[in-house]
Write a protein that holds these residues in place. Structure first.
Motif, short mmCIF file in Angstrom:
data_model
loop_
_atom_site.label_atom_id
_atom_site.label_comp_id
_atom_site.label_asym_id
_atom_site.label_seq_id
_atom_site.Cartn_x
_atom_site.Cartn_y
_atom_site.Cartn_z
N HIS A 116 -3.92 -3.24 5.65
CA HIS A 116 -4.65 -3.19 5.72
C HIS A 116 -4.69 -4.16 7.31
O HIS A 116 -4.76 -3.72 8.25
CB HIS A 116 -6.00 -2.35 6.13
CG HIS A 116 -5.18 -1.14 5.10
ND1 HIS A 116 -4.50 0.09 5.82
CD2 HIS A 116 -6.11 -0.90 3.77
CE1 HIS A 116 -4.81 0.87 4.97
NE2 HIS A 116 -5.60 0.28 3.70
N LEU A 117 -4.69 -4.83 6.88
CA LEU A 117 -4.98 -6.50 8.31
C LEU A 117 -3.90 -6.77 8.91
O LEU A 117 -3.67 -7.59 9.68
CB LEU A 117 -5.35 -7.72 7.67
CG LEU A 117 -6.96 -7.31 6.77
CD1 LEU A 117 -7.41 -8.34 6.38
CD2 LEU A 117 -8.07 -7.29 7.44
N HIS A 118 -2.88 -6.17 8.33
CA HIS A 118 -1.05 -6.73 9.12
C HIS A 118 -0.67 -4.72 10.08
O HIS A 118 0.11 -5.25 10.61
CB HIS A 118 -0.59 -6.50 7.85
CG HIS A 118 -0.88 -8.15 8.15
ND1 HIS A 118 -0.59 -8.80 6.83
CD2 HIS A 118 -0.70 -9.53 7.91
CE1 HIS A 118 -1.34 -9.72 6.33
NE2 HIS A 118 -0.23 -10.40 7.59
N LEU A 175 -5.09 -1.64 13.82
CA LEU A 175 -6.62 -1.43 13.60
C LEU A 175 -7.69 -0.31 14.42
O LEU A 175 -7.04 -0.49 15.73
CB LEU A 175 -7.76 -2.54 13.92
CG LEU A 175 -7.29 -3.85 12.80
CD1 LEU A 175 -8.04 -5.22 13.25
CD2 LEU A 175 -7.54 -3.69 10.69
N PRO A 176 -8.32 0.33 14.07
CA PRO A 176 -9.56 0.46 12.95
C PRO A 176 -8.04 1.54 11.72
O PRO A 176 -7.07 2.04 11.27
CB PRO A 176 -10.59 1.33 12.90
CG PRO A 176 -9.76 2.24 13.84
CD PRO A 176 -9.35 1.68 14.84
N PRO A 177 -8.15 -0.22 10.43
CA PRO A 177 -7.25 0.59 8.86
C PRO A 177 -7.79 2.12 8.73
O PRO A 177 -9.66 2.86 9.20
CB PRO A 177 -7.86 0.00 8.05
CG PRO A 177 -9.14 -0.42 8.37
CD PRO A 177 -8.79 -0.85 9.65
N ARG A 178 -6.84 2.94 8.48
CA ARG A 178 -7.16 4.59 8.30
C ARG A 178 -6.76 4.85 6.94
O ARG A 178 -5.48 4.34 6.02
CB ARG A 178 -5.61 5.68 9.56
CG ARG A 178 -6.41 5.31 11.11
CD ARG A 178 -7.23 5.97 11.67
NE ARG A 178 -7.82 6.40 12.66
CZ ARG A 178 -8.60 6.61 13.34
NH1 ARG A 178 -9.57 7.91 12.49
NH2 ARG A 178 -8.46 6.18 14.01
N CYS A 179 -7.49 6.12 6.43
CA CYS A 179 -7.36 7.34 5.22
C CYS A 179 -5.61 7.39 5.30
O CYS A 179 -5.65 8.00 6.16
CB CYS A 179 -8.02 7.91 4.91
SG CYS A 179 -8.01 8.44 3.78
N SER A 180 -4.81 7.09 3.76
CA SER A 180 -3.57 7.63 3.61
C SER A 180 -3.93 9.11 3.68
O SER A 180 -2.80 9.52 3.38
CB SER A 180 -3.23 7.30 2.59
OG SER A 180 -3.91 7.07 1.20
N HIS A 181 -5.28 9.51 2.78
CA HIS A 181 -5.06 11.00 2.98
C HIS A 181 -5.43 11.62 3.57
O HIS A 181 -5.59 13.12 4.08
CB HIS A 181 -6.61 11.20 1.50
CG HIS A 181 -6.43 10.59 0.38
ND1 HIS A 181 -5.10 10.90 -0.34
CD2 HIS A 181 -7.03 8.97 -0.49
CE1 HIS A 181 -5.15 10.01 -1.89
NE2 HIS A 181 -5.64 9.05 -1.18
N CYS A 182 -6.38 11.72 4.72
CA CYS A 182 -7.66 12.17 5.73
C CYS A 182 -6.83 11.29 7.39
O CYS A 182 -7.75 12.39 7.96
CB CYS A 182 -8.57 12.56 5.16
SG CYS A 182 -9.42 11.25 5.58
N GLU A 183 -6.48 10.43 7.50
CA GLU A 183 -6.39 9.79 8.29
C GLU A 183 -7.75 9.47 8.44
O GLU A 183 -8.01 8.49 10.13
CB GLU A 183 -6.11 10.29 9.80
CG GLU A 183 -4.54 10.55 9.76
CD GLU A 183 -3.68 9.22 9.44
OE1 GLU A 183 -4.06 8.12 10.42
OE2 GLU A 183 -3.32 8.73 8.17
N GLY A 184 -8.51 9.10 7.82
CA GLY A 184 -10.15 8.95 8.53
C GLY A 184 -10.80 7.66 8.71
O GLY A 184 -9.49 7.03 8.00
N VAL A 185 -11.15 6.82 9.35
CA VAL A 185 -11.76 5.47 9.31
C VAL A 185 -12.21 5.02 8.04
O VAL A 185 -13.19 5.24 7.57
CB VAL A 185 -12.50 4.91 10.59
CG1 VAL A 185 -12.52 3.49 10.24
CG2 VAL A 185 -12.17 5.72 11.92
N LEU A 186 -11.22 3.88 7.49
CA LEU A 186 -11.88 3.23 6.26
C LEU A 186 -12.85 1.95 6.40
O LEU A 186 -12.96 1.88 8.04
CB LEU A 186 -10.26 2.26 5.81
CG LEU A 186 -9.49 3.35 5.18
CD1 LEU A 186 -8.58 2.38 4.73
CD2 LEU A 186 -9.72 3.93 4.19
N ARG A 187 -13.77 1.15 5.92
CA ARG A 187 -14.90 0.56 6.05
C ARG A 187 -14.73 0.12 4.71
O ARG A 187 -14.33 0.50 3.42
CB ARG A 187 -15.73 0.96 6.21
CG ARG A 187 -16.71 1.93 5.30
CD ARG A 187 -18.60 2.31 6.22
NE ARG A 187 -18.78 0.49 5.73
CZ ARG A 187 -19.95 0.64 5.99
NH1 ARG A 187 -21.27 0.93 6.58
NH2 ARG A 187 -20.78 -0.57 6.06
#
Length: 256
Positions: free
Chosen positions: A148-150, A153-165
């Motif tokens: 995700h760091l490449h 950003l911000p990284p997104r969930c592969s299931h729902c496109e929500g923001v990961l943390r």
């Protein structure tokens, strides 16, 4: 031959049945990570975005401007992934493996204690750790921090496109209940010795174990290159890095 400066600590810790080792950023500084306060500290001054780092790395900022918050989360992530546990981490893990009364309370989020072999059941990561990421919308986990760091950003969930943390405690967020419960459950039993490594103990829940140990007549030791960094007295203060002190101390505790 034992370094004479370490002899009082070795003698006291060899006798202690229950020991709490409290670690801060100074321990991982020996792995190449930045400390949070003091000279060259990560939290000194404003960020390139013109806001204090405490604001950039806060829960409200993650909600309001996740891209800005993740800019600095990513810096932490790259630093942690780019370094490794040092000899002090491994010495502490050996101590825990040999003595079931030795616990670690860490403020660090780099995961180096786990990587070095500290038993998870006696490791309290009071500020969480950087992985695995999880989705704030659906709760799905993603173990791919490095990948995700490449990516944008911000990284997104592969299931729902929500923001990961990451499961870390950001500024203005509460400490994890499980970690707090574990800490105070063990403090109620009490420790014969408390060792602080590379921390200023600026949080009450870091200073409290030291003060409790002192109140019950336990041994207290502070290891920090900056003398008198705690703001209160201890039985023994070593103006050394953890890397210079802990491997030798543990070696003499376990093998002499």
């Amino acid at each position: 031959m034992v370094n004479p400066a370490l002899q009082p600590a070795i003698h006291a810790l060899r006798q202690a049945r229950r020991v709490l080792v409290i670690t801060g950023a100074g321990l991982s500084a020996d792995s190449g990570l930045p400390t949070y306060r003091g000279i060259g500290g990560l939290y000194n001054g404003n960020t390139a975005d013109g806001v204090p780092i405490e604001q950039a790395l806060s829960g409200p900022m993650l909600r309001q401007n996740p891209a800005l918050c993740w800019r600095y989360l990513a810096e932490l992530g790259r630093a942690c992934l780019g370094a490794h546990p040092n000899a002090a981490h491994f010495a502490i893990a050996r101590w825990q493996q040999a003595r079931d009364g030795v616990w670690v309370l860490t403020q660090n989020i780099d995961g180096y204690h786990r990587a070095a072999g500290s038993p998870p059941e006696r490791l309290i990561e009071i500020h969480g750790q950087l992985s695995p990421l999880f989705c704030q919308s659906c709760g799905a986990e993603s173990p791919e921090l490095a990948a995700h760091l490449h990516r944008p950003l911000p990284p997104r969930c592969s299931h729902c496109e929500g923001v990961l943390r990451p499961p870390v405690v950001l500024f203005e967020e509460r400490l994890p209940e499980a970690a707090i419960h574990a800490l105070y459950e063990e403090l109620a039993i009490g420790y014969d010795a408390v060792v602080t490594l590379g921390t200023t103990a600026s949080f009450a829940y870091i200073a409290e174990p030291v003060l409790r140990a002192q109140a019950r007549g336990g041994f207290t030791l502070d290891i920090n290159p900056m003398p008198a960094s705690l703001g209160f007295g201890v039985d023994c203060q070593l103006a050394m890095s953890a890397l210079d002190a802990i491997p030798e101390i543990v070696s003499h505790i376990l093998f002499d």
